[in-house]
Design an enzyme around this catalytic site. Structure first.
Site, PDB file in Angstrom:
ATOM      1  N   GLU A 157       3.221   2.749   1.965  1.00 45.75           N
ATOM      2  CA  GLU A 157       4.429   3.150   2.703  1.00 45.75           C
ATOM      3  C   GLU A 157       4.914   1.969   3.565  1.00 45.75           C
ATOM      4  OE1 GLU A 157       3.298   6.182   5.498  1.00 45.75           O
ATOM      5  OE2 GLU A 157       5.356   6.653   6.097  1.00 45.75           O
TER       6      GLU A 157
ATOM      7  N   LYS B  93      11.403  10.230   2.600  1.00 49.99           N
ATOM      8  CA  LYS B  93      10.293  11.052   3.126  1.00 49.99           C
ATOM      9  C   LYS B  93      10.801  12.308   3.834  1.00 49.99           C
ATOM     10  CE  LYS B  93       6.052  10.452   5.903  1.00 49.99           C
ATOM     11  NZ  LYS B  93       5.286   9.458   6.700  1.00 49.99           N
TER      12      LYS B  93
ATOM     13  N   CYS C  29       2.964   9.612   2.242  1.00 48.42           N
ATOM     14  CA  CYS C  29       1.981   9.841   3.299  1.00 48.42           C
ATOM     15  C   CYS C  29       1.898  11.293   3.754  1.00 48.42           C
ATOM     16  CB  CYS C  29       2.243   8.876   4.453  1.00 48.42           C
ATOM     17  SG  CYS C  29       0.737   8.560   5.415  1.00 48.42           S
TER      18      CYS C  29
HETATM   19  C1  ACM Z   1       2.037   8.990   7.923  1.00 52.12           C
HETATM   20  O1  ACM Z   1       2.742   9.865   7.426  1.00 52.12           O
HETATM   21  N1  ACM Z   1       2.390   7.717   7.906  1.00 52.12           N
HETATM   22  C2  ACM Z   1       0.752   9.334   8.543  1.00 52.12           C
END
Ligand code: ACM
Length: 265
Positions: free
Chosen positions: A39, A110, A144
């Protein structure tokens, strides 16, 4: 067989040139069909303000990272997935991009932002989607903290994903274990590419937990990296196995679902 790889490294905060160089140097050695990176690996993670983040964000249409990695994909005949800070008008999304050898790209923004990301990024505004990577392998992207929500990977699997590409910057200890169940319950391969290292910026800092892993459709670990090492791992997989949702002679993980009894809001 299809050769998948992930790269685990410690990006340098706001040093896009260095990070791109590292991505290409490590990716070059994978010799894989599909490579997944962490990420936000082009920019680093710990930003103190939206302004600071905005300055290193890039719109997909004129992103140096995307154009350089597209060249890499064409050169090495591979698909890649990596996380980047995506600018769109005055918003910044925590996004990942799939780039194919023919130059086609697909972006995921995201959906489940983690901790202070909520102060810096806009939450994803588009549905989970499945896209074709090299050789038509069906890939779904999540980022993530999306691991915390089983609905994310279930949605991708129901939409036909064979391989879940999961760039991460993990700081909590549970994701790697949770992903074994996500892969098992959905009968899909998953590639969690986490970063390592400590990043400090002003009064903020994070230590990232490594242990990037490639899982099969039974939730078994095919390859896993250590907590602090930089490098890459590779696994040979048969993506077709993810199309078989059989559990027993009488049970199918997907067709036995009873959604009329689920209350998922
Ligand atoms: C995250 O979502 N970077 C822990």
């Amino acid at each position: 067989m299809y050769r998948v790889a992930l790269v685990q490294f410690a990006p340098r905060l706001k040093d896009i040139d260095h990070n791109l160089e590292r991505m290409q140097e490590l990716g070059d050695r994978c010799n894989a069909d599909l490579i997944v990176y962490p990420e936000l690996c082009t920019t680093g993670y710990v930003f103190v303000s939206s302004d600071e983040l905005y300055r290193v964000s890039e719109s997909a249409a004129d992103s140096l990272c995307i154009s350089e990695m597209a060249e890499f994909c064409a050169d090495k005949d591979c698909s890649v997935v990596f996380g980047f800070a995506e600018r769109s008008a005055d918003q910044v999304f925590n996004s990942s991009v799939l780039i194919n050898p023919d130059g086609s790209i697909h972006i995921y923004r995201k959906i489940h932002l983690f901790s202070r990301e909520k102060l810096l990024f806009s939450p994803g505004d588009q549905p989970f989607a499945v896209h074709a990577a090299k050789h038509g392998v069906r890939v779904g992207m999540m980022i993530c903290f999306d691991w915390q929500y089983p609905e994310a990977m279930r949605t991708l699997a129901l939409k036909g994903a064979q391989v879940i590409c999961h760039p991460a910057n993990l700081v909590l200890p549970w994701c790697q274990r949770a992903m074994t169940i996500r892969s098992l319950e959905n009968r899909v391969f998953s590639i969690t590419a986490n970063r390592v290292g400590k990043e400090i910026n002003g009064k903020f800092g994070e230590t990232f937990t490594g242990k990037s892993q490639i899982l099969n459709t039974r939730g078994e670990i095919l390859q896993q990296m250590g907590e602090t090492e930089e490098g890459f791992i590779i696994a040979e997989i048969d993506p077709i196995l993810a199309d078989d949702k059989t559990v027993t002679e009488y049970n199918n993980a997907f067709s036995d679902r009873r959604p009329q009894f689920y209350e998922l809001g």
